[in-house]
Structures are given as C-alpha cells and as structure tokens.
Design an enzyme around this catalytic site. Structure first.
Site, short mmCIF file in Angstrom:
data_model
loop_
_atom_site.label_atom_id
_atom_site.label_comp_id
_atom_site.label_asym_id
_atom_site.label_seq_id
_atom_site.Cartn_x
_atom_site.Cartn_y
_atom_site.Cartn_z
CE1 TYR A 189 -4.24 -1.34 0.40
CE2 TYR A 189 -3.33 -2.97 1.85
CZ TYR A 189 -4.40 -2.45 1.15
OH TYR A 189 -5.44 -3.35 0.98
CB SER A 226 -2.51 -3.82 -6.89
OG SER A 226 -3.72 -4.02 -7.01
CG ASP A 227 -2.95 -5.39 -0.47
OD1 ASP A 227 -3.81 -5.79 -0.48
OD2 ASP A 227 -2.02 -5.37 0.69
CD1 TRP A 228 -9.38 -6.84 -2.61
CD2 TRP A 228 -7.29 -7.66 -2.85
NE1 TRP A 228 -9.56 -8.14 -3.02
CE2 TRP A 228 -8.24 -8.57 -3.42
CE3 TRP A 228 -5.74 -7.97 -3.09
CZ2 TRP A 228 -7.61 -9.79 -3.82
CZ3 TRP A 228 -5.52 -9.23 -3.32
CH2 TRP A 228 -6.25 -10.02 -4.10
CB SER A 281 -3.01 -0.71 -3.02
OG SER A 281 -2.59 -1.27 -3.89
#
Length: 720
Positions: free
Chosen positions: A235, A266-268, A270
């Site tokens: 993030y 990607s992270d959720w 982010s």
C-alpha cells in the site's frame, strides 16, 4: 520432572584448530526450488497463442479483478477464474462468498512459526495450508507475508517472520516450496518496505538501495529463487511513488534485480493512476472495482484498469503491447501451474485436515519462547501444587485482525489445555482476591494485545495490566506471565518482579496445548526470539515515525483517507535494524534476538573451520560440537554469525548467516555442520549496485543468541 534453571556452559575458541582434515567436513545440501509443471518458455508460448485470439476488451477484462477475490476466466479459452484467498497462517473463510470451506485450520501466527527456527516445519505448515486451499478451490494463497520487523508497533508484525533477513529468507523459501508442492500458488507480499500500517496508503518509505538489498529484499529474493509464482505490491509509497504503480519498484527491483517473471498483483484498492500502473510492470489490479461503502474519493475510474484502460489506449497514453504484456504474464503463470489442464479443487485433501491440526500443534510446541525461569518451571503435575489462572486470554483464543484472521475450529484455550494436564489443580478466576493470589502455589497470568492490519498498536501495555501483574507478583512468588501478541511488548515495568515469562504469540486453534505441555515439562521449550524486544520504544530504530502531533488510532476510517498528505518515513538507520541497531548503538535490550531458554543445558566446543583462509567467491565449511549436558532431551538452535573486522563501509557488528535446529538427547553430543557462501561475507555496494566481498579478516561467531556468542574463529578472505 526435576526443575532446571537454564545455564549455558561453553568452551570458547579464539581461533580455529590448526590443520583440520577436509574429509571431516560436510557441505550443506543444496536447497531445491519449486519447478512448475510446465516450463516458463512452453507456458508463455501457449499464452501467446491464446492472447492472439482475444479481443482488446477481453484482454482488458483480464488485467483487473472480478467479484473482489477472483480473476477473469474464459471458458472458450479453457482459462479458469482463479480464487485468491488470504493468508499466510491459514485460509480466511469469506462467509459472504459462495462455496466456501466449512472450516479451516487456524495455525499459530507466522511470527510464531519464525520462532521455531525450523525450516522443515515451515514447509509442512505451508503444505498443510496449500492442501486446504486445494480442498476449497483456491488457486492462489495471498501469502506468505515477509515484511521485516522494523518497529514493534507495526500492526501486521504477526503476519511476518521477524527482524532478520537471513532467518526470514530461509523460512520463506521452505514455505514457498511447501505451498506450491500442493498446486497452490504462493504470493510474496507486501513488496516492498511496508513496515508500518499507520496510514499506510499515505506513508512514504524513504529508503536507500543498500538498505533495501541487505534488509528488506532478501526474504523476497529467497521466495523468488524458491519459485514463487506471484508477488503482491504494498500500500505504501516507496521513495515517492506508490509501490503498485512504481516502475522502479516493480520493473527495477522486482523484475530486473530479483529476476521475477510471473504474475505481479496490487494489494486491494492500492493504486491510483491507471497509466502509471500499466507502465510499471504490474499485471493485475485487485480487486478491479470499487467498494460500495468506501468514500467517493476511493471510487474514481482512473483507479481501476478495467474502467480506464480503453480510454488510455484511445488517447495514445498506453499501447496495446502494454496490455499484452500484462495478459501474457497472467496466462503464462496459470498455464505453468497446470490450471488449464486440471481442476483447481481437489476434495481428497479434506482427508488430511487432522494431519494439519497435528502440524499446527507441533508449531505451537516449538514456538513458545521461554524468556525467564526463576526455578518456577516446569510445574510437576504430580506435586502438591495448585494453579490459579487469570488474565484476558485465559479462556479465549488471542489472534490478529484483518485479512490474516483465521477463525479455526475445535479451539483449545489455555484453560482447557491446562485442565487436560492438571485437572482440578487448575482454577480459573477472572478477578481473584488477594487471598486467592496468596493461597495458590502458582499464578499464571495470561495477557496480550490485539494487533491488526490497518493500524499500529502501542508498544506499551495499558497501565492497568502493568499494575495487575506487579500486584500479583508481590503476593505470589511463583507468578508466571504469558504474553500473546504479534510483536514485542513493553514488559520492563514488571519483568524483574515475576518468576517466569513465556511468549506464546498468537497460538492458533491448538497452540495453547503446546504451551501447557511446556508448563508441565512434557515438552522442552526450544523456541528462540525472531525479534529483539527493547526495554522502551524510544530505544528502537524506528522511534519517531509518527508525524509530529499525531497519535495512534484504531479502526479502518483513517486507513482509507488517501486524501490526507503524504508522510515520509525516513529509514535513517539504514542497515542497522533489529539487533544490528542495538549492538551498533550499544543499547541493551530487554531480550535479545535469538534468545530463548530450555529445561536443559548445552555446551559448545571444538569449533573448526575447514580452512583458515579462502578466496572471495569460495565456500567455507565449518563445524562445532554441541553437547546436551542436562537431564532432559532437547532441541537447540545453533546460530552462526559473521563479522567483517574492517570494511570500507559501515557494517553491523555481526550478522546471522546460518543456523540449524538439532535434536540432542540428554547426555549426548552432536557435531553440527555449516557452509557459508560468498554472499555471507558480502555487502551491497552502492557504487557498483552489486554484492561485494572485500579482502580482509572476518570472524565466525557461533552462539545461542545474538548477544551470547560461545565460540569464535578468525578467517582471512583474499581477492580472487
């Protein structure tokens, strides 16, 4: 069982014995990385054939997630939709989704696994979780997490593997191979320098390349080299750009420096600039769509590739080749794992759940760290004893929060575990009176913290906890404290007052059974700290990271505020993280990295190096004898550190470069063998942007903890 006060006796060698016989040394077996069922080149060739049949709209639909936890599948191309599920310590069952597992094993937290220092166990732990993924039709596990423990307040430390890059790397590579041996993809996360969860979306990690390569990248590098098939970005920003849209981070560090070639996600929620994302080297934007309950500033079209890629193409800001690269990487990874040739779900793995519980129990047994023992442990169940159990986590399971939370089943609380062994000799009293505290022969006080993704937690216990422990200890000389937390905590106020201290981390659904076995002496404790526990947070390298005038918070509201100003987190300590920092600054911690007591005693002797000098690039074999001089069988973790005596750059006083966990019966002696490689003597050279070994003298240090070296030998390294 007889009680033992742990004492460590040693023969300390100043230099290696002369003229050793090379035939007496053993070279460590090479680690075997995971090989996917279909080789990369063959998988990519198949991927390109599918890509050539896809429309641009179909391609764009693949580079963003669907239904929060899924990728886009295409029946006409035989490409399955992949379910991506959290996390490192077990399957987080998403009850709002269809066709979920009815149950999953809650394993002890990853930082507890790191405390075992057991590489083989890391593989079995991951293999068990991978089998549960296959049973639940989960193609990708969103783990292991491996961000280095820079500060004790990080809310996600419980998800990771401690402060040392070498220890984390060895555990991670075994985790990856164990996981992927089941056909489930492992995801290395969170890339990179995500070492606080305080307002993580607006936190900018300012860190130099040497520090990245020596401290924050080695665990990721080990995971890549072990064959991990997926990486998730973090993030935070790294040197001024969000990691998930940074070309320097993804293409530069990950793909070019570490050689990663599979899927990067990607992270959720982010990433915030679709054009940068497409050009960065990322492949998959997750979850690909806004969340209804998020504020409007989190729902802009440019945040989501599926919504904005087409217009970027039409405007000429990105090219179709960019989209093709992303889709090709996604397809190549799926094909290489065999997902187009077999079902993701395999119901036969349901038969192994009891074995998984056994692995969780063994992890619990080997992860509880005995930090203090003033002749109070073990407690003989046949003796004239009475145990008062109290504290917040006496009769409930402590755990962390967020994506990594795993509920588990058939929970064994501390009370239930102790009752199983001691029966009526254990009494739980929520609010004991002073008379109660004086009456029982022993008091076990169970405390801890609730750590979570999304925010950081204080290093300090609430004053009411400190006061309770001090009060109990003043009334009962046999007071034992158990701490269940995801990181180090401030125990300085009462550490000297208590008789026993056990660090039990987050134990999962059955780890407290192992805790109770240790209390009773059925299991001999063997865990060692994967972190340094400081006396006060002000001593730590990351102290002062909070913006001026700001305080810690809890809850998710602050985490979502991407409209807030970016805050720099300066990694001014450089490579001096964890024990490297405390030794560099001559700050005495409360408990040192690598420390942990046993119910037996070990004697180290006869350290020998195969050679007294080597050329840069050569390996060094060494060995040492370790004897169990006590009356109890045990497992000892032998730690090898390397010190560069004189260097052109500032280096730590010593660094962990090898370790082995060995089982030694009472009265027996074992010779333990190690092999050090060129990398173990090297530092990252900023000028050449490569690893460098300088000629000169090194010290090989062997001991039981970073601050307890029992044998040493000198080594000369010359130029090639």
């Amino acid at each position: 069982m007889k009680k033992f006060i742990p004492l460590f006796l040693a023969v300390i060698l100043i230099s290696a014995c002369s003229t050793p016989n090379p035939r007496e040394f053993k070279t460590d077996t090479m680690f075997e990385a995971f090989q996917p069922p279909i080789a990369y080149d063959d998988a990519k060739e198949q991927a390109v054939k599918i890509l050539d049949q896809m429309t641009i709209d179909e391609k764009i639909s693949m580079i963003g997630g669907h239904n929060v936890f899924f990728t886009k599948g295409f029946e006409k191309f035989n490409v399955p939709a992949m379910y991506l599920s959290d996390a490192t310590q077990g399957v987080n069952i998403r009850s709002h989704l269809d066709d979920q597992l009815e149950k999953s094993v809650a394993f002890p937290s990853p930082i507890a696994l790191a405390s075992t220092w057991n590489k083989d166990l890391a593989g079995e732990y991951a293999k068990s979780i991978g089998e549960e993924c296959r049973a639940g039709e989960i193609a990708v596990l969103l783990g292991p997490g491996m961000n280095i423990y820079r500060i004790s307040q990080n809310g996600r430390n419980f998800e990771y593997f401690g402060e040392d890059p070498y220890l984390a790397a060895r555990m991670i590579e075994n985790y990856v191979v164990g996981m992927q041996s089941t056909g489930t993809m492992a995801t290395l996360k969170h890339f990179v320098a995500n070492n606080t969860d305080y307002k993580r979306r607006t936190s900018n990690s300012v860190v130099d390349k040497r520090t990245l390569h020596e401290i924050y990248l080695p665990a990721f590098e080990a995971g890549v080299d072990a064959g991990a098939m997926a990486v998730m970005t973090s993030y935070n920003l790294v040197n001024g750009e969000h990691a998930g849209q940074s070309k320097d981070v993804i293409t530069g560090l990950l793909r070019e420096d570490l050689g990663f070639k599979w899927i990067v996600m990607s992270d959720w929620w982010s990433v915030y600039d679709a054009e940068k994302v497409i050009k960065s080297g990322l492949d998959l934007d997750m979850p690909g769509e806004p969340r209804a309950e998020y504020p409007d500033y989190m729902k802009k079209d440019e945040f989501f590739l599926r919504y904005s890629a087409k217009s970027l193409l039409e405007e000429g800001k990105v090219q179709e080749e960019d989209i093709n690269r992303m889709v090709t990487n996604i397809l190549t990874t799926e094909i290489a794992m065999g997902l187009l040739e077999r079902p993701i779900k395999d119901s036969t793995y349901f038969e192994n759940f009891d074995q998984h519980v056994g692995v969780a129990l063994q992890t619990g047994r080997e992860s509880v760290v005995l930090l203090k023992n003033e002749n109070v442990l073990p407690i003989d169940k046949t003796g004239e004893i009475s145990i008062l159990l109290t504290g917040e986590y006496a009769d409930k399971i402590p755990h962390g929060g967020g994506a990594a939370e795993v509920v588990g089943y058939d929970h064994v609380t501390m009370l239930a575990a102790l009752k199983e062994i001691y029966g009526d000799k254990v009494t739980y009293i929520e609010n004991p009176t002073d008379e109660d505290l004086k009456t029982f022969t022993h008091v076990i006080y169970s405390t801890g913290t609730f750590d979570s993704e999304g925010w950081d937690k204080s290093f300090d216990f609430p004053e009411v906890i400190n006061s309770q422990i001090q009060h109990i200890a003043s009334l009962n000389k046999n007071t034992i404290v158990s701490v269940s937390s995801g990181s180090g905590t401030n125990m300085s106020e009462w550490n000297d007052d208590i008789a026993g201290l056990l660090y039990s981390w987050y134990p999962g659904q059955i780890g407290f059974k192992g805790f109770a076995e240790i209390v009773a002496g059925i299991t001999n404790p063997s865990a060692k700290l994967p972190i340094t526990i400081e006396k006060k947070f002000e001593d730590s390298p990351g102290y002062g990271y909070l913006p001026e005038g700001k305080e810690l918070y809890t809850g998710w509201d602050e985490d979502h505020r991407i409209i807030d100003p970016i805050t720099d987190v300066n990694y001014d300590e450089g490579v001096f993280v964890g024990y490297r920092w405390y030794e560099h600054k001559a700050i005495e911690p409360l408990y040192a990295f690598g420390f942990g007591l046993s119910y037996t005693n070990y004697e180290y002797s006869n350290l020998q190096l195969e050679k007294e000098s080597i050329k840069a690039g050569e390996k060094l074999n060494l060995k040492i004898d370790v004897a169990n001089t006590g009356a109890v069988d045990g497992k000892e973790i032998v730690q090898v550190y390397v010190r560069d005596v004189e260097s052109s750059v500032e280096r730590p006083l010593k660094e962990l470069k090898d370790f082995k966990k060995v089982s030694i019966a009472a009265g027996d002696k074992q010779t333990v063998y190690f092999t050090l490689t060129d990398r173990d003597f090297a530092f990252w050279d900023a000028a050449t942007e490569d690893w460098k070994v300088e000629a000169g003298q090194f010290e090989i240090l062997v001991g039981t903890a970073s601050n307890h070296i029992l044998a040493s030998a000198k080594l000369e390294v010359s130029n090639k």
